[in-house]
Design a protein around this motif. Structure first.
Motif, mmCIF file in Angstrom:
data_model
loop_
_atom_site.group_PDB
_atom_site.id
_atom_site.type_symbol
_atom_site.label_atom_id
_atom_site.label_comp_id
_atom_site.label_asym_id
_atom_site.label_seq_id
_atom_site.Cartn_x
_atom_site.Cartn_y
_atom_site.Cartn_z
ATOM 1 N N GLY A 180 0.797 -1.163 -0.048
ATOM 2 C CA GLY A 180 -0.059 0.122 0.006
ATOM 3 C C GLY A 180 0.813 1.408 -0.055
ATOM 4 O O GLY A 180 0.373 2.312 -0.549
ATOM 5 N N CYS A 181 1.983 1.203 0.617
ATOM 6 C CA CYS A 181 3.043 2.311 0.487
ATOM 7 C C CYS A 181 3.167 2.724 -0.747
ATOM 8 O O CYS A 181 3.440 3.901 -1.343
ATOM 9 N N GLU A 182 3.356 1.789 -1.870
ATOM 10 C CA GLU A 182 3.907 1.983 -3.124
ATOM 11 C C GLU A 182 2.817 2.621 -4.040
ATOM 12 O O GLU A 182 2.769 3.307 -4.569
ATOM 13 N N ALA A 183 1.485 1.943 -3.638
ATOM 14 C CA ALA A 183 0.325 2.550 -4.284
ATOM 15 C C ALA A 183 -0.030 3.886 -3.904
ATOM 16 O O ALA A 183 -0.467 4.737 -4.479
ATOM 17 N N ALA A 184 0.219 4.360 -2.300
ATOM 18 C CA ALA A 184 0.127 5.820 -1.965
ATOM 19 C C ALA A 184 1.042 6.746 -3.020
ATOM 20 O O ALA A 184 0.722 7.680 -3.039
ATOM 21 N N ARG A 185 2.182 6.248 -3.085
ATOM 22 C CA ARG A 185 3.273 7.037 -3.752
ATOM 23 C C ARG A 185 2.840 7.308 -5.259
ATOM 24 O O ARG A 185 3.117 8.397 -5.757
ATOM 25 N N ALA A 186 2.071 6.351 -5.616
ATOM 26 C CA ALA A 186 1.839 6.544 -7.256
ATOM 27 C C ALA A 186 0.760 7.456 -7.062
ATOM 28 O O ALA A 186 0.501 8.281 -8.174
ATOM 29 N N LEU A 187 -0.473 7.656 -6.047
ATOM 30 C CA LEU A 187 -1.302 8.755 -5.927
ATOM 31 C C LEU A 187 -0.554 9.977 -5.727
ATOM 32 O O LEU A 187 -1.175 10.937 -6.198
ATOM 33 N N GLN A 188 0.322 9.986 -5.050
ATOM 34 C CA GLN A 188 1.218 11.107 -4.906
ATOM 35 C C GLN A 188 1.646 11.797 -6.025
ATOM 36 O O GLN A 188 1.398 13.217 -6.056
ATOM 37 N N ARG A 189 2.254 10.896 -6.726
ATOM 38 C CA ARG A 189 2.868 11.479 -8.050
ATOM 39 C C ARG A 189 1.795 11.760 -9.204
ATOM 40 O O ARG A 189 2.211 12.295 -10.098
ATOM 41 N N GLY A 190 0.368 11.537 -8.778
ATOM 42 C CA GLY A 190 -0.613 11.963 -9.706
ATOM 43 C C GLY A 190 -0.791 10.846 -10.780
ATOM 44 O O GLY A 190 -1.467 11.299 -11.854
ATOM 45 N N GLU A 191 -0.197 9.764 -10.719
ATOM 46 C CA GLU A 191 -0.439 8.467 -11.791
ATOM 47 C C GLU A 191 -1.901 8.091 -11.675
ATOM 48 O O GLU A 191 -2.290 7.394 -12.628
ATOM 49 N N VAL A 192 -2.469 8.074 -10.229
ATOM 50 C CA VAL A 192 -3.747 7.670 -10.232
ATOM 51 C C VAL A 192 -4.661 8.653 -9.226
ATOM 52 O O VAL A 192 -4.283 9.456 -8.922
ATOM 53 N N VAL A 193 -5.771 8.307 -9.455
ATOM 54 C CA VAL A 193 -7.066 9.249 -8.736
ATOM 55 C C VAL A 193 -7.225 8.705 -7.189
ATOM 56 O O VAL A 193 -7.686 9.336 -6.432
ATOM 57 N N ALA A 194 -6.869 7.506 -6.980
ATOM 58 C CA ALA A 194 -7.133 6.921 -5.749
ATOM 59 C C ALA A 194 -6.227 5.748 -5.526
ATOM 60 O O ALA A 194 -5.571 5.055 -6.441
ATOM 61 N N ALA A 195 -5.978 5.289 -4.208
ATOM 62 C CA ALA A 195 -5.173 4.113 -3.786
ATOM 63 C C ALA A 195 -5.771 3.507 -2.720
ATOM 64 O O ALA A 195 -6.283 4.030 -1.650
ATOM 65 N N ALA A 196 -5.761 2.251 -2.679
ATOM 66 C CA ALA A 196 -6.314 1.341 -1.603
ATOM 67 C C ALA A 196 -5.208 0.651 -0.882
ATOM 68 O O ALA A 196 -4.310 0.151 -1.604
ATOM 69 N N GLY A 197 -5.503 0.340 0.317
ATOM 70 C CA GLY A 197 -4.726 -0.409 1.232
ATOM 71 C C GLY A 197 -4.837 -0.595 2.651
ATOM 72 O O GLY A 197 -5.930 -0.077 2.898
ATOM 73 N N LEU A 198 -3.870 -0.687 3.529
ATOM 74 C CA LEU A 198 -4.015 -0.767 4.723
ATOM 75 C C LEU A 198 -3.903 0.801 5.347
ATOM 76 O O LEU A 198 -2.918 1.424 4.740
ATOM 77 N N ALA A 199 -4.458 1.111 6.452
ATOM 78 C CA ALA A 199 -4.522 2.593 6.919
ATOM 79 C C ALA A 199 -3.031 2.746 7.168
ATOM 80 O O ALA A 199 -2.549 3.914 6.862
ATOM 81 N N SER A 200 -2.229 2.058 7.814
ATOM 82 C CA SER A 200 -1.026 2.409 8.152
ATOM 83 C C SER A 200 -0.027 2.654 7.176
ATOM 84 O O SER A 200 0.858 3.488 7.008
ATOM 85 N N GLU A 201 -0.169 1.991 5.955
ATOM 86 C CA GLU A 201 0.402 2.107 4.872
ATOM 87 C C GLU A 201 0.189 3.460 4.153
ATOM 88 O O GLU A 201 1.091 4.192 3.915
ATOM 89 N N LEU A 202 -1.044 3.726 3.957
ATOM 90 C CA LEU A 202 -1.292 5.090 3.376
ATOM 91 C C LEU A 202 -1.073 6.151 4.298
ATOM 92 O O LEU A 202 -0.574 7.041 3.550
ATOM 93 N N GLU A 203 -1.346 6.163 5.526
ATOM 94 C CA GLU A 203 -1.172 7.009 6.301
ATOM 95 C C GLU A 203 0.376 7.621 6.277
ATOM 96 O O GLU A 203 0.592 8.794 6.279
ATOM 97 N N SER A 204 1.291 6.454 6.367
ATOM 98 C CA SER A 204 2.619 6.625 6.375
ATOM 99 C C SER A 204 3.091 7.809 5.444
ATOM 100 O O SER A 204 4.338 8.060 5.236
ATOM 101 N N VAL A 205 2.360 7.555 4.354
ATOM 102 C CA VAL A 205 2.797 8.172 2.865
ATOM 103 C C VAL A 205 1.968 9.763 2.776
ATOM 104 O O VAL A 205 2.890 10.508 2.518
ATOM 105 N N LEU A 206 0.745 9.502 3.123
ATOM 106 C CA LEU A 206 -0.141 10.806 2.636
ATOM 107 C C LEU A 206 -0.593 11.601 3.897
ATOM 108 O O LEU A 206 -1.076 12.599 3.441
ATOM 109 N N ALA A 207 -0.459 10.900 5.256
ATOM 110 C CA ALA A 207 -1.046 12.128 6.332
ATOM 111 C C ALA A 207 -0.380 13.098 6.218
ATOM 112 O O ALA A 207 0.828 13.322 6.214
ATOM 113 N N GLY A 208 -1.198 14.282 6.616
ATOM 114 C CA GLY A 208 -0.927 15.493 6.824
ATOM 115 C C GLY A 208 -1.056 16.238 5.471
ATOM 116 O O GLY A 208 -0.690 17.504 5.599
#
Length: 271
Positions: A180-208
């Motif tokens: 999920g961390c890699e998926a979140a980074r793809a969202l961060q880079r603008g490659e996708v409009v959404a990313a799914a995964g575990l809360a801990s994974e996505l928060e560690s990249v996108l929180a804040g």
């Protein structure tokens, strides 16, 4: 599927159980051997992560040094408990004194009489992160439209997304990500409009980051209450288990556990 996502449990055989390590033995030895899953962001990656720091804090609370024992997950949780808690691996390492990140789940507890599973310290959930500019509102997956969604295919989030609404979103899923961390980074880079995964994974990249919103995955098949992660020791290691539980309670009340999670941008959700 990852064992921390509660997808595969199995019973284990009683033969060959190693002798339980007592609290006195740990203190005489001077270090606590802590089993850590390899490559499980944000809990453990190359010697860093939440479970690493929590394991260090538990060892310090017992008055001993921290001795990490990283290992690669086996086929299922029953194998991991055999290798790292009550018997040891056939390659010659283990068992550890305590294993981190074990699902505190009744079927697993009942299927594994050789281990004591206890001290839940975090509740995990499956979530969906979205870029608010493209998706200001998302009450259901149908509102994704044709937008691309990043998700690690061989995970619970991947299974849920692939099967959602009869497979309606399969063609718009990017499933090549490791976690999920890699998926979140793809969202961060603008490659996708959404990313799914575990809360801990996505928060560690996108929180804040105000550009994104992280919410529970809007799927009726997603575990509503998530699942708890805790510790495991050998069944007869009663005094060690009690000492670890008391140490975790003290660390939680003192705010130390919350501080460790916050360092990695993960909201601490006590189980």
């Amino acid at each position: 599927m990852r064992r921390r996502e509660l997808l595969a449990f199995g019973a284990v055989a009683l033969a060959g159980t190693a002798a339980a390590t007592t609290l006195a033995q740990v203190r005489e030895r001077g270090h606590l051997v802590v089993g850590l899953y390899e490559d499980m962001p944000p809990f453990h990656v190359k010697g860093r992560g939440i479970d690493v720091e929590l394991g260090q804090a538990l060892a310090e609370a017992l008055g001993v040094k921290f001795s990490p024992l990283p290992f690669n997950a086996d086929e299922n949780m029953a194998d991991d408990l055999r290798n790292m808690v009550w018997k040891g691996h056939y390659l010659g390492y283990g068992p550890a004194d305590v294993l981190m990140h074990v699902p505190v789940d009744r079927p697993l507890i009942e299927a594994t009489p050789q281990a004591r599973i206890f001290a839940p310290y975090y509740r995990e959930h499956v979530v969906l992160a979205r870029r608010l500019q493209e998706l200001p509102v998302l009450d259901g997956l149908s509102q994704l439209g044709g937008g691309r969604v990043a998700v690690a295919g061989q995970t619970l989030a991947g299974w849920l997304m692939i099967g959602a609404d009869g497979g309606a979103y399969r063609e718009q899923l990017s499933t090549q990500y490791k976690d999920g961390c890699e998926a979140a980074r793809a969202l961060q880079r603008g490659e996708v409009v959404a990313a799914a995964g575990l809360a801990s994974e996505l928060e560690s990249v996108l929180a804040g980051d105000a550009a994104f919103r992280i919410e529970p995955l809007p799927s009726p098949r997603a575990p509503r209450d998530g699942w708890a992660a805790g510790l495991a020791v050998k069944r007869d290691a009663t005094d060690l288990a009690e000492a670890l539980q008391q140490a975790l309670d003290r660390l939680s009340k003192a705010g130390r556990v919350g501080e460790i999670f916050a360092k990695y941008k993960v909201a601490w959700r006590p189980a």
